[in-house]
Design an enzyme around this catalytic site. Structure first.
Site, PDB file in Angstrom:
ATOM      1  N   ILE A  94       0.853  -1.183   0.000  1.00  0.00           N
ATOM      2  CA  ILE A  94       0.000   0.000   0.000  1.00  0.00           C
ATOM      3  C   ILE A  94       0.892   1.237   0.000  1.00  0.00           C
ATOM      4  O   ILE A  94       1.720   1.413   0.902  1.00  0.00           O
ATOM      5  CB  ILE A  94      -0.930   0.011   1.230  1.00  0.00           C
ATOM      6  CG1 ILE A  94      -1.945  -1.141   1.144  1.00  0.00           C
ATOM      7  CG2 ILE A  94      -1.629   1.366   1.372  1.00  0.00           C
ATOM      8  CD1 ILE A  94      -2.944  -1.027   0.009  1.00  0.00           C
ATOM      9  N   LYS A  95       0.715   2.086  -1.007  1.00  0.00           N
ATOM     10  CA  LYS A  95       1.527   3.304  -1.102  1.00  0.00           C
ATOM     11  C   LYS A  95       0.837   4.453  -0.377  1.00  0.00           C
ATOM     12  O   LYS A  95      -0.351   4.712  -0.586  1.00  0.00           O
ATOM     13  CB  LYS A  95       1.752   3.699  -2.564  1.00  0.00           C
ATOM     14  CG  LYS A  95       2.815   2.890  -3.259  1.00  0.00           C
ATOM     15  CD  LYS A  95       3.029   3.343  -4.689  1.00  0.00           C
ATOM     16  CE  LYS A  95       3.947   4.524  -4.800  1.00  0.00           C
ATOM     17  NZ  LYS A  95       4.211   4.882  -6.218  1.00  0.00           N
ATOM     18  N   LEU A  96       1.615   5.114   0.452  1.00  0.00           N
ATOM     19  CA  LEU A  96       1.139   6.272   1.212  1.00  0.00           C
ATOM     20  C   LEU A  96       2.175   7.382   1.109  1.00  0.00           C
ATOM     21  O   LEU A  96       3.380   7.109   1.106  1.00  0.00           O
ATOM     22  CB  LEU A  96       0.955   5.907   2.689  1.00  0.00           C
ATOM     23  CG  LEU A  96      -0.118   4.875   3.021  1.00  0.00           C
ATOM     24  CD1 LEU A  96       0.230   4.134   4.304  1.00  0.00           C
ATOM     25  CD2 LEU A  96      -1.471   5.567   3.173  1.00  0.00           C
TER      26      LEU A  96
END
EC number: 2.2.1.2
Length: 317
Positions: free
Chosen positions: A131-133
């Site tokens: 998951i990219k944040l």
């Protein structure tokens, strides 16, 4: 004679920075990364039309509210593209949380879990997803909580040492320090326009982060990102991972010659410092005008492309 892409793979895991399936087939990366801009670009590719149609049809089944349908279809499209990419890479796909949530920890966690559920429902386990944040304080806190729940994260838009330190201390799986965008800022805001690869400020930043992580025994993966030229890539040979756009993968694959490993660590591991506080993080990050500008600019640009994607989806509903 070997080519430079093959030579690079001796030291570094090569990741494709694209949503283009044709590029995946050609260069056979270990992993792939996407972002709202890449999803928007991929959505223009005719072969992807069926993925868009599927996302729209699915969203209509989930809700009768048009605004919710747009959100659902956009999430589903990002996952649909990820699913296609996962057929071609043996490792992981990085899918990004809506950049407009970059300063909202709880909303980022909820969106991340939504993305994970869509992948899980399609038969993909968590160990194939990142998951990219954005590497805001709130994004890092969201990642810290998600990691505790078995959801690995890729912290992106990372420009300052304070961001890198906070990510390591939060135990995130992977960071994506940007190289080319740092160079862009220095070229635009200083008198110096040309840099040798070893002096490139983006290369210097990633090298400093890599060495700090290894010196203090942090397991967080360092994945250099956002390259402007092959020289930057070669100067970071040995970095844990490098995510590279198709044009530069092509240039490496078509260049003959062995390359030299530049990054490695064999020294003694030092004691870790006390965890950085929010006040310290904000103070240190804001001492770097480049990092302040580029983090805000990156979030804005991803948000604009997210909105363009939503408009495109909305026109199909």
């Amino acid at each position: 004679m070997t080519d430079k892409l093959t030579s690079l793979r001796q030291f570094t895991t090569v990741v494709a920075d694209t949503g283009d399936i044709a590029a995946m087939k050609l260069y056979q990366p270990q992993d792939a990364t996407t972002n709202p801009s890449l999803i928007l670009n991929a959505a223009q590719i005719p072969e992807y039309r069926k993925l868009i149609d599927d996302a729209v049809a699915w969203a209509k089944q989930q809700s009768s509210d048009r605004a919710q349908q747009v959100v659902d279809a956009t999430d589903k499209l990002a996952v649909n593209i990820g699913l296609e990419i996962l057929k071609l890479v043996p490792g992981r796909i990085s899918t990004e949380v809506d950049a407009r949530l970059s300063y909202d920890t709880e909303a980022s966690i909820a969106k991340a879990k939504r993305i994970i559920k869509l992948y899980n429902d399609a038969g993909i386990s968590n160990d194939r997803i990142l998951i990219k944040l954005a590497s805001t304080w709130q994004g890092i806190r969201a990642a810290e909580q998600l990691e505790k729940e078995g959801i690995n994260c890729n912290l992106t838009l990372l420009f300052s040492f304070a961001q890198a330190r906070a990510c390591a201390e939060a135990g995130v799986y992977l960071i994506s320090p940007f190289v080319g965008r740092i160079l862009d800022w220095y070229k635009a805001n200083t008198d110096k326009k040309d840099y040798a690869p070893a002096e490139d400020p983006g290369v210097v930043s990633v090298t400093e982060i890599y060495e700090y992580y290894k010196q203090h025994g942090y397991e967080t993966v360092v994945m250099g990102a956002s390259f402007r030229n092959v020289g930057e890539i070669l100067e970071l040979a040995g970095c844990d991972r490098l995510t590279i756009a198709p044009a530069l993968l092509k240039e490496l694959a078509e260049s003959e010659g062995a390359i030299e490993r530049k990054l490695s660590f064999s020294g003694e591991v030092k004691a870790r410092p006390e965890r950085i506080t929010e006040a310290e993080f904000l103070w240190q990050h804001h001492q770097d005008p480049m990092a302040v500008d580029k983090l805000a600019d990156g979030i804005r640009k991803f948000a604009v492309d997210q909105e363009k994607l939503e408009k495109m989806i909305g026109d199909l509903l």
